[in-house]
Write a protein that holds these residues in place. Structure first.
Motif, PDB file in Angstrom:
ATOM      1  N   VAL A  70       0.753  -1.264  -0.138  1.00 20.01           N
ATOM      2  CA  VAL A  70      -0.047  -0.075  -0.019  1.00 20.01           C
ATOM      3  C   VAL A  70       0.968   1.260   0.205  1.00 20.01           C
ATOM      4  CG1 VAL A  70      -1.502   1.035   1.193  1.00 20.01           C
ATOM      5  CG2 VAL A  70      -1.920  -1.149   1.106  1.00 20.01           C
ATOM      6  N   ASP A  71       0.390   2.128  -0.813  1.00 17.44           N
ATOM      7  CA  ASP A  71       1.214   3.585  -0.987  1.00 17.44           C
ATOM      8  C   ASP A  71      -0.032   4.431  -0.552  1.00 17.44           C
ATOM      9  OD1 ASP A  71       3.777   2.604  -1.495  1.00 17.44           O
ATOM     10  OD2 ASP A  71       3.199   2.783  -3.956  1.00 17.44           O
ATOM     11  N   THR A  76     -11.820  -8.583   5.426  1.00 13.96           N
ATOM     12  CA  THR A  76     -11.587  -9.256   4.063  1.00 13.96           C
ATOM     13  C   THR A  76     -12.731  -8.715   3.044  1.00 13.96           C
ATOM     14  OG1 THR A  76     -13.421 -11.242   4.771  1.00 13.96           O
ATOM     15  CG2 THR A  76     -10.788 -11.494   4.976  1.00 13.96           C
ATOM     16  N   TYR A  77     -12.280  -8.801   1.827  1.00 11.64           N
ATOM     17  CA  TYR A  77     -13.015  -8.106   0.707  1.00 11.64           C
ATOM     18  C   TYR A  77     -12.665  -8.992  -0.634  1.00 11.64           C
ATOM     19  CZ  TYR A  77     -13.333  -4.136   3.796  1.00 11.64           C
ATOM     20  OH  TYR A  77     -13.484  -3.327   4.684  1.00 11.64           O
ATOM     21  N   ASP A  78     -13.597  -8.976  -1.405  1.00  6.79           N
ATOM     22  CA  ASP A  78     -13.312  -9.823  -2.673  1.00  6.79           C
ATOM     23  C   ASP A  78     -12.508  -8.821  -3.626  1.00  6.79           C
ATOM     24  OD1 ASP A  78     -14.850 -11.764  -2.102  1.00  6.79           O
ATOM     25  OD2 ASP A  78     -16.798 -11.201  -3.463  1.00  6.79           O
ATOM     26  N   LEU A  79     -12.747  -7.496  -3.652  1.00  6.74           N
ATOM     27  CA  LEU A  79     -12.032  -6.564  -4.410  1.00  6.74           C
ATOM     28  C   LEU A  79     -11.015  -5.619  -3.888  1.00  6.74           C
ATOM     29  CD1 LEU A  79     -14.910  -5.706  -6.719  1.00  6.74           C
ATOM     30  CD2 LEU A  79     -13.381  -7.353  -7.151  1.00  6.74           C
ATOM     31  N   ILE A  80      -9.665  -5.461  -4.281  1.00  2.00           N
ATOM     32  CA  ILE A  80      -8.872  -4.561  -3.724  1.00  2.00           C
ATOM     33  C   ILE A  80      -9.604  -3.127  -3.847  1.00  2.00           C
ATOM     34  CG2 ILE A  80      -7.006  -5.972  -3.488  1.00  2.00           C
ATOM     35  CD1 ILE A  80      -5.891  -4.532  -6.046  1.00  2.00           C
ATOM     36  N   GLU A  81     -10.494  -3.197  -5.038  1.00  2.62           N
ATOM     37  CA  GLU A  81     -11.062  -1.625  -5.083  1.00  2.62           C
ATOM     38  C   GLU A  81     -12.166  -1.399  -3.658  1.00  2.62           C
ATOM     39  OE1 GLU A  81     -10.667  -3.172  -9.521  1.00  2.62           O
ATOM     40  OE2 GLU A  81     -10.915  -4.029  -7.081  1.00  2.62           O
ATOM     41  N   LYS A  82     -12.789  -2.336  -3.248  1.00  4.14           N
ATOM     42  CA  LYS A  82     -13.282  -2.086  -2.123  1.00  4.14           C
ATOM     43  C   LYS A  82     -12.468  -2.119  -0.748  1.00  4.14           C
ATOM     44  CE  LYS A  82     -17.052  -2.407   0.759  1.00  4.14           C
ATOM     45  NZ  LYS A  82     -17.951  -1.516   1.103  1.00  4.14           N
ATOM     46  N   LEU A  83     -11.298  -2.613  -0.626  1.00  3.75           N
ATOM     47  CA  LEU A  83     -10.390  -2.419   0.397  1.00  3.75           C
ATOM     48  C   LEU A  83      -9.785  -0.910   0.232  1.00  3.75           C
ATOM     49  CD1 LEU A  83      -8.400  -3.299   2.614  1.00  3.75           C
ATOM     50  CD2 LEU A  83      -7.036  -4.255   0.689  1.00  3.75           C
ATOM     51  N   GLY A  84      -9.467  -0.495  -1.014  1.00  2.39           N
ATOM     52  CA  GLY A  84      -8.911   0.912  -1.049  1.00  2.39           C
ATOM     53  C   GLY A  84     -10.224   1.963  -0.726  1.00  2.39           C
ATOM     54  N   GLN A 125      -7.479  16.384   3.784  1.00  2.00           N
ATOM     55  CA  GLN A 125      -8.382  16.759   2.726  1.00  2.00           C
ATOM     56  C   GLN A 125      -8.621  15.404   1.616  1.00  2.00           C
ATOM     57  OE1 GLN A 125     -10.575  19.461   3.253  1.00  2.00           O
ATOM     58  NE2 GLN A 125      -9.541  19.082   5.343  1.00  2.00           N
ATOM     59  N   THR A 126      -7.539  15.025   1.080  1.00  2.00           N
ATOM     60  CA  THR A 126      -7.734  14.198   0.138  1.00  2.00           C
ATOM     61  C   THR A 126      -6.636  12.879   0.427  1.00  2.00           C
ATOM     62  OG1 THR A 126      -7.931  15.900  -1.295  1.00  2.00           O
ATOM     63  CG2 THR A 126      -7.456  13.823  -2.559  1.00  2.00           C
ATOM     64  N   VAL A 127      -7.170  11.722  -0.090  1.00  2.00           N
ATOM     65  CA  VAL A 127      -6.509  10.453   0.097  1.00  2.00           C
ATOM     66  C   VAL A 127      -6.119   9.840  -1.223  1.00  2.00           C
ATOM     67  CG1 VAL A 127      -6.367   8.136   1.113  1.00  2.00           C
ATOM     68  CG2 VAL A 127      -7.699  10.045   2.526  1.00  2.00           C
ATOM     69  N   ASN A 128      -4.943   9.669  -1.546  1.00  2.00           N
ATOM     70  CA  ASN A 128      -4.521   8.857  -2.749  1.00  2.00           C
ATOM     71  C   ASN A 128      -4.076   7.724  -2.355  1.00  2.00           C
ATOM     72  OD1 ASN A 128      -4.874  10.763  -5.252  1.00  2.00           O
ATOM     73  ND2 ASN A 128      -3.385  12.062  -3.625  1.00  2.00           N
ATOM     74  N   ILE A 129      -4.602   6.649  -2.797  1.00  2.00           N
ATOM     75  CA  ILE A 129      -4.108   5.167  -2.349  1.00  2.00           C
ATOM     76  C   ILE A 129      -3.635   4.396  -3.572  1.00  2.00           C
ATOM     77  CG2 ILE A 129      -6.486   4.266  -2.117  1.00  2.00           C
ATOM     78  CD1 ILE A 129      -5.299   2.587   0.148  1.00  2.00           C
ATOM     79  N   SER A 130      -2.621   3.480  -3.715  1.00  2.00           N
ATOM     80  CA  SER A 130      -2.367   2.436  -4.487  1.00  2.00           C
ATOM     81  C   SER A 130      -2.196   1.325  -3.785  1.00  2.00           C
ATOM     82  CB  SER A 130      -1.273   2.908  -5.204  1.00  2.00           C
ATOM     83  OG  SER A 130      -1.199   3.972  -6.090  1.00  2.00           O
ATOM     84  N   ILE A 131      -2.992   0.184  -4.226  1.00  2.00           N
ATOM     85  CA  ILE A 131      -2.787  -1.342  -3.621  1.00  2.00           C
ATOM     86  C   ILE A 131      -2.367  -2.006  -4.662  1.00  2.00           C
ATOM     87  CG2 ILE A 131      -3.901  -3.088  -2.203  1.00  2.00           C
ATOM     88  CD1 ILE A 131      -5.954  -0.874  -1.220  1.00  2.00           C
ATOM     89  N   ALA A 132      -1.432  -2.970  -4.239  1.00  2.00           N
ATOM     90  CA  ALA A 132      -0.720  -3.894  -5.104  1.00  2.00           C
ATOM     91  C   ALA A 132      -0.645  -5.537  -4.602  1.00  2.00           C
ATOM     92  CB  ALA A 132       0.729  -3.503  -5.801  1.00  2.00           C
ATOM     93  N   LYS A 133      -1.087  -6.157  -5.467  1.00  2.00           N
ATOM     94  CA  LYS A 133      -0.961  -7.666  -5.153  1.00  2.00           C
ATOM     95  C   LYS A 133       0.400  -8.013  -5.997  1.00  2.00           C
ATOM     96  CE  LYS A 133      -5.815  -9.124  -4.899  1.00  2.00           C
ATOM     97  NZ  LYS A 133      -6.724 -10.189  -5.476  1.00  2.00           N
ATOM     98  N   GLU A 134       1.164  -8.568  -5.297  1.00  2.00           N
ATOM     99  CA  GLU A 134       2.524  -9.144  -5.938  1.00  2.00           C
ATOM    100  C   GLU A 134       2.370 -10.469  -6.643  1.00  2.00           C
ATOM    101  OE1 GLU A 134       5.802  -8.684  -3.400  1.00  2.00           O
ATOM    102  OE2 GLU A 134       5.392  -6.512  -2.988  1.00  2.00           O
ATOM    103  N   GLY A 175      -2.846  -3.985  -9.570  1.00  2.00           N
ATOM    104  CA  GLY A 175      -3.477  -3.289  -8.304  1.00  2.00           C
ATOM    105  C   GLY A 175      -4.118  -2.164  -8.872  1.00  2.00           C
ATOM    106  N   ILE A 176      -4.464  -1.364  -7.932  1.00  2.00           N
ATOM    107  CA  ILE A 176      -5.254  -0.092  -8.082  1.00  2.00           C
ATOM    108  C   ILE A 176      -4.980   1.278  -7.585  1.00  2.00           C
ATOM    109  CG2 ILE A 176      -7.430  -1.505  -8.402  1.00  2.00           C
ATOM    110  CD1 ILE A 176      -7.469   0.345  -5.220  1.00  2.00           C
ATOM    111  N   SER A 177      -5.552   2.062  -8.022  1.00  2.00           N
ATOM    112  CA  SER A 177      -5.195   3.651  -7.470  1.00  2.00           C
ATOM    113  C   SER A 177      -6.635   4.334  -7.151  1.00  2.00           C
ATOM    114  CB  SER A 177      -4.046   4.394  -8.252  1.00  2.00           C
ATOM    115  OG  SER A 177      -2.905   3.799  -8.158  1.00  2.00           O
TER     116      SER A 177
END
Length: 120
Positions: free
Chosen positions: A30-31, A68-76, A91-100, A112-114
């Motif tokens: 997670v970034d 636990t979530y099915d989608l990392i979009e939901k987790l993010g 004020q704003t959150v930017n998140i990237s989640i990656a599965k290696e 992953g997703i951002s």
């Protein structure tokens, strides 16, 4: 807008659509980039005038490792909502989640997703 960032936070979680992902789990990286006004902290040198990034890390860790979530979009989205709810200075959150190591045949570093979420 000023920013606080956390890069390369690694957690072990059980998110995914496939049963193997839910049973075996995997590492999630997670970034985060948080936008907020840091002018008071830059003048005062006091922790009370900023957002404690250790608490942000613990918030993310709890969401990744204890939900636990099915989608990392939901987790993010859940992580963003949690940060915005508990840290009013942000004020704003930017998140990237990656599965290696997702269950996809092929050669790649990660998938992953951002997301970007802010106050309305």
């Amino acid at each position: 807008m000023d920013k606080i960032f956390l890069k390369g936070c690694r957690f072990y979680g059980y998110h995914g659509v496939f049963s193997e992902e839910k049973q075996l789990g995997q590492i999630f990286t997670v970034d985060l980039e948080l936008e907020l006004d840091l002018s008071r902290a830059s003048e005062s040198d006091r922790l009370e005038d900023t957002v404690h990034y250790g608490l942000i890390f613990e918030t993310v860790k709890k969401q990744v490792e204890h939900q636990t979530y099915d989608l990392i979009e939901k987790l993010g989205g859940a992580i963003c909502d949690n940060i915005l709810e508990h840290f009013p200075e942000v004020q704003t959150v930017n998140i990237s989640i990656a599965k290696e190591n997702p269950p996809i045949a092929g050669h790649y570093d990660a998938v992953g997703i951002s997301l970007e979420r802010g106050r309305k």
